[in-house]
Design a protein around this motif. Structure first.
Motif, PDB file in Angstrom:
ATOM      1  N   TRP A   1       0.990  -1.134  -0.129  1.00  0.00           N
ATOM      2  CA  TRP A   1      -0.097   0.020   0.098  1.00  0.00           C
ATOM      3  C   TRP A   1       0.911   1.201  -0.104  1.00  0.00           C
TER       4      TRP A   1
ATOM      5  N   LEU B   1      -4.201  -0.399  -2.459  1.00  0.00           N
ATOM      6  CA  LEU B   1      -5.032  -0.787  -1.082  1.00  0.00           C
ATOM      7  C   LEU B   1      -5.778  -1.882  -1.004  1.00  0.00           C
TER       8      LEU B   1
ATOM      9  N   PHE C   1      -8.087  -4.490   0.954  1.00  0.00           N
ATOM     10  CA  PHE C   1      -8.962  -4.776   2.123  1.00  0.00           C
ATOM     11  C   PHE C   1      -8.818  -6.181   2.595  1.00  0.00           C
TER      12      PHE C   1
ATOM     13  N   LEU D   1      -8.471  -3.317 -13.024  1.00  0.00           N
ATOM     14  CA  LEU D   1      -9.232  -2.745 -12.004  1.00  0.00           C
ATOM     15  C   LEU D   1      -8.349  -1.831 -11.141  1.00  0.00           C
TER      16      LEU D   1
ATOM     17  N   ASP E   1      -8.609   1.528  -8.071  1.00  0.00           N
ATOM     18  CA  ASP E   1      -9.562   2.464  -7.110  1.00  0.00           C
ATOM     19  C   ASP E   1     -10.615   1.698  -6.148  1.00  0.00           C
ATOM     20  N   VAL E   2     -11.700   2.012  -6.203  1.00  0.00           N
ATOM     21  CA  VAL E   2     -12.609   1.465  -5.172  1.00  0.00           C
ATOM     22  C   VAL E   2     -12.868  -0.168  -5.395  1.00  0.00           C
ATOM     23  N   TYR E   3     -12.785  -0.409  -6.769  1.00  0.00           N
ATOM     24  CA  TYR E   3     -13.052  -1.827  -7.062  1.00  0.00           C
ATOM     25  C   TYR E   3     -12.083  -2.890  -6.589  1.00  0.00           C
TER      26      TYR E   3
ATOM     27  N   VAL F   1     -13.248  -3.517  -3.195  1.00  0.00           N
ATOM     28  CA  VAL F   1     -14.375  -4.568  -3.070  1.00  0.00           C
ATOM     29  C   VAL F   1     -13.856  -5.894  -3.416  1.00  0.00           C
TER      30      VAL F   1
ATOM     31  N   VAL G   1      -7.131   9.775  10.442  1.00  0.00           N
ATOM     32  CA  VAL G   1      -7.436  10.153   9.219  1.00  0.00           C
ATOM     33  C   VAL G   1      -7.607  11.781   9.145  1.00  0.00           C
TER      34      VAL G   1
ATOM     35  N   PRO H   1      -2.886  12.362   8.977  1.00  0.00           N
ATOM     36  CA  PRO H   1      -3.110  11.382   7.637  1.00  0.00           C
ATOM     37  C   PRO H   1      -1.941  10.724   7.453  1.00  0.00           C
TER      38      PRO H   1
ATOM     39  N   ARG I   1      -1.315   7.507  -0.818  1.00  0.00           N
ATOM     40  CA  ARG I   1      -2.495   7.014  -1.147  1.00  0.00           C
ATOM     41  C   ARG I   1      -3.214   7.603  -2.331  1.00  0.00           C
TER      42      ARG I   1
ATOM     43  N   LEU J   1      -5.141   5.901  -5.338  1.00  0.00           N
ATOM     44  CA  LEU J   1      -6.248   5.306  -5.287  1.00  0.00           C
ATOM     45  C   LEU J   1      -7.387   6.416  -5.418  1.00  0.00           C
ATOM     46  N   ASN J   2      -7.045   7.865  -5.347  1.00  0.00           N
ATOM     47  CA  ASN J   2      -7.967   8.793  -5.369  1.00  0.00           C
ATOM     48  C   ASN J   2      -8.229   9.257  -6.785  1.00  0.00           C
TER      49      ASN J   2
END
Lengths: 288, 343
Positions: free
Chosen positions: B49, B55, B57, B107, B109-111, B114, B304, B308, B338, B341-342
């Motif tokens: 990361w 990132l 999860f 893929l 980002d947020v995917y 997920v 955060v 941060p 970070r 991913l933004n």
């Protein structure tokens, strides 16, 4: 024949509950591009508010449909003002902060209500189709989620507020230039999203035994439904809920409930691999 | 490069050696071992990361896979050297496949979040449902939510009866962490590491320069998983039981919190964050006034919002500001850690 009807009802119920648990997250993600990982805990709080209200003598429907959404909405409002407001446009940071919030709420609920299962009984009796017993409450959930979808559609399409909201969703800078404070729109949106989460938690409360960590069971399902749905709010929500509801129930009935959940999650992974923008990134483009 | 590398190597070894002998005077070695294992786990996410911009999860999934791979292999083989290799290889292979699926599908980002989250959940649910006698790998029953107890724990390679436990296990963990730390340092100093940081900063630019970012991200992801799996294998030895809780979302959340609190884009940050927060949790677990989860959550939110970058970079900056000699590369580290991913 009876079995087919029961399966059909179960599938409808699965889709309806997916719509219900994802709606709050979808509103917040669709409008603000904020992933609220505390969504599950908002639902959990909604459940606790309902149970507390019912135990102190309030009519269960008033508790579920009015008190819980209002209380959770207000909590959401406080959270937005204190934390999320500072993090707009930083997707990952909001995810992390809301994850922290979710742990925080779990901790609070544990301290107030204790780490035990609480629940209320379902207000609607079951009935039988042929040889099978069906939970009457399932129909209530189906009705609530249909009304919910119609309500969201109505607000977005036919009211001035919905028009402003949609405008801010597409071009927040342009909406701001026309005099609509995006800060206040976001605040309202988060309030509505939290209220919807609270409603979902409240309506589902009679079905599940509530523990402080209950939210975790919902967040993953809501998360995949919203992300797989893609950019369109209502169409995406319906499409992905329909898909995952059917996949989940078919595997639940043919193999086991655990495999139903696993199949749903695997379907989500495959779907995102094939359609990285979600279902409505490819189909139903431009719908609401 | 070689000279500064030698200097850092010697510095690290001296500090590590001192800590290894001094720490047991403050905290008992049983607790220290788990702090070291968590430190290694934190480092694994800190690598992918903080330096790779991925990132994940689901770092707990690799940790859990490592622990289960060790336990299953140890039950079947009856000694600990080969199972420990399995604990590294199985998560690495798994991450290789998962990473290839994600990164070759472009893929991001947020995917990415997920999918890693969902995969963790799938593993959690699957392992939880394996209570029946039908779920057997070799001689090992998976045991569902009861987990797998009673496997062979760490022994001296080649003689299964000489168990390594207690103080000896602490020293093994410490040496393992130092070795992993040095390997990570070496990796980041190599051209692979520099390209990985380039990908973190700007994926498109790196691929336009001719680097295959998909393959590189997949390999980095697998390396991170291997470290997490190794930590999992050690954890299995420490706890002497593996349970599905290792795969849980709470565990994943904790790893992410360690990295944030310690400091992304540093090697030391995630290790210190992990050890520090795990020790804090241990201390808090001894009182019942305030719920533990509440404090964890509060720490995450506050960090955060207000810090941060994490503790280590903040302290480094403070140090630099108060003693004047600004380190050459202090700005590089976290600023965009970070950012990948933004979008």
């Amino acid at each position: 024949m009876d079995f087919a009807v029961v399966v059909l009802v179960e599938i409808l119920y699965a889709i309806a509950s997916l719509v219900l648990i994802s709606a709050g997250l979808a509103v917040v993600f669709g409008m603000m591009k904020v992933i609220n990982l505390a969504h599950g805990e908002f639902m959990m709080l909604g459940g606790y508010v309902t149970i507390t209200a019912v135990n102190s003598g309030v009519n269960i429907f008033i508790a579920m449909l009015i008190i819980a959404p209002l209380v959770v909405g207000l909590i959401g409002l406080i959270v937005e003002r204190l934390v999320i407001r500072h993090l707009y446009g930083r997707l990952v940071d909001t995810m992390l902060a809301t994850w922290g919030l979710s742990l925080f709420f779990i901790g609070i609920a544990t301290m107030i209500f204790g780490n035990t299962t609480t629940g209320i009984s379902s207000p609607i009796p079951g009935f039988s189709i042929g040889a099978y017993q069906v939970n009457g409450y399932n129909f209530f959930i189906i009705v609530v989620s249909i009304l919910l979808i119609l309500g969201v559609l109505f607000v977005l399409k036919s009211t001035r507020l919905g028009l402003i909201a949609r405008g801010a969703m597409q071009r927040s800078d342009m909406a701001a230039a026309l005099g609509y404070s995006s800060d206040r729109i976001y605040m309202m949106t988060f309030f509505v999203g939290s209220a919807l989460s609270g409603l979902a938690g409240a309506v589902l409360a009679p079905l599940v035994g509530l523990v402080p960590t209950s939210g975790g069971a919902f967040i993953a399902k809501a998360f995949i439904t919203v992300v797989a749905g893609g950019p369109s709010l209502v169409a995406g929500l319906l499409a992905s809920s329909g898909l995952f509801g059917i996949v989940g129930q078919v595997f639940s009935f043919s193999v086991s409930p655990v495999m139903g959940d696993v199949a749903m999650l695997i379907a989500a992974v495959i779907l995102l691999r094939l359609l990285p923008q979600g279902i409505t990134g490819r189909f139903f483009k431009g719908k609401l | 490069m070689t000279q500064s590398w030698q200097k850092e190597l010697i510095q690290t070894l001296i500090v590590a050696l001192m800590l290894m002998y001094l720490l047991p005077f403050a905290i008992n070695t049983f607790t220290l071992s788990i702090l070291l294992i968590y430190g290694m786990l934190g480092l694994s996410l800190g690598l992918i990361w903080g330096f790779g911009g991925i990132l994940c999860f689901g770092q707990a999934a690799f940790f859990g896979l490592g622990a289960y791979a060790y336990a299953i292999a140890a039950v079947n083989i009856g000694e600990s050297t080969i199972p420990l290799l399995f604990a590294i290889l199985v998560p690495a292979m798994f991450a290789m496949l998962l990473g290839a699926m994600m990164f070759y599908g472009r893929l991001a980002d947020v995917y990415l979040g997920v999918i890693t989250l969902v995969v963790t959940l799938i593993l959690f649910k699957f392992i939880n449902s394996t209570a029946g006698p039908a779920y057997v790998i070799g001689k090992a029953r998976l045991g569902g939510y009861n987990g797998i107890p009673g496997f062979q724990t760490l022994n001296v390679p080649g003689s299964p009866d000489d168990y390594i436990w207690g103080d000896a296990f602490y020293y093994v963990c410490f040496v393992a962490l130092v070795v992993v730390y040095l390997l990570v340092t070496w990796l980041l100093r190599s051209s692979f590491g520099r390209v990985a940081m380039g990908i973190r900063e700007n994926d498109q630019r790196m691929s336009l320069m001719g680097y295959d970012t998909r393959a590189r991200k997949t390999i980095l992801f697998a390396i991170g998983a291997a470290i997490a799996g190794f930590a999992g294998g050690l954890f299995a030895n420490w706890a002497e039981i593996v349970t599905p809780g290792l795969f849980s979302l709470g565990q994943s959340a904790e790893i992410i919190i360690w990295c944030i609190v310690g400091g992304l884009g540093t090697r030391l940050g995630p290790i210190l964050g992990a050890a520090g927060l795990a020790y804090l949790k241990f201390l808090l677990g001894q009182q019942s006034l305030i719920d533990n989860t509440l404090i964890t959550g509060l720490i995450l939110v506050l960090f955060v919002l207000f810090l941060p970058k994490g503790i280590v970079p903040a302290v480094a900056n403070l140090w630099a500001a108060s003693f004047g000699r600004r380190p050459k590369n202090s700005r590089r580290n976290v600023r965009r850690a970070r950012g990948g991913l933004n979008g």
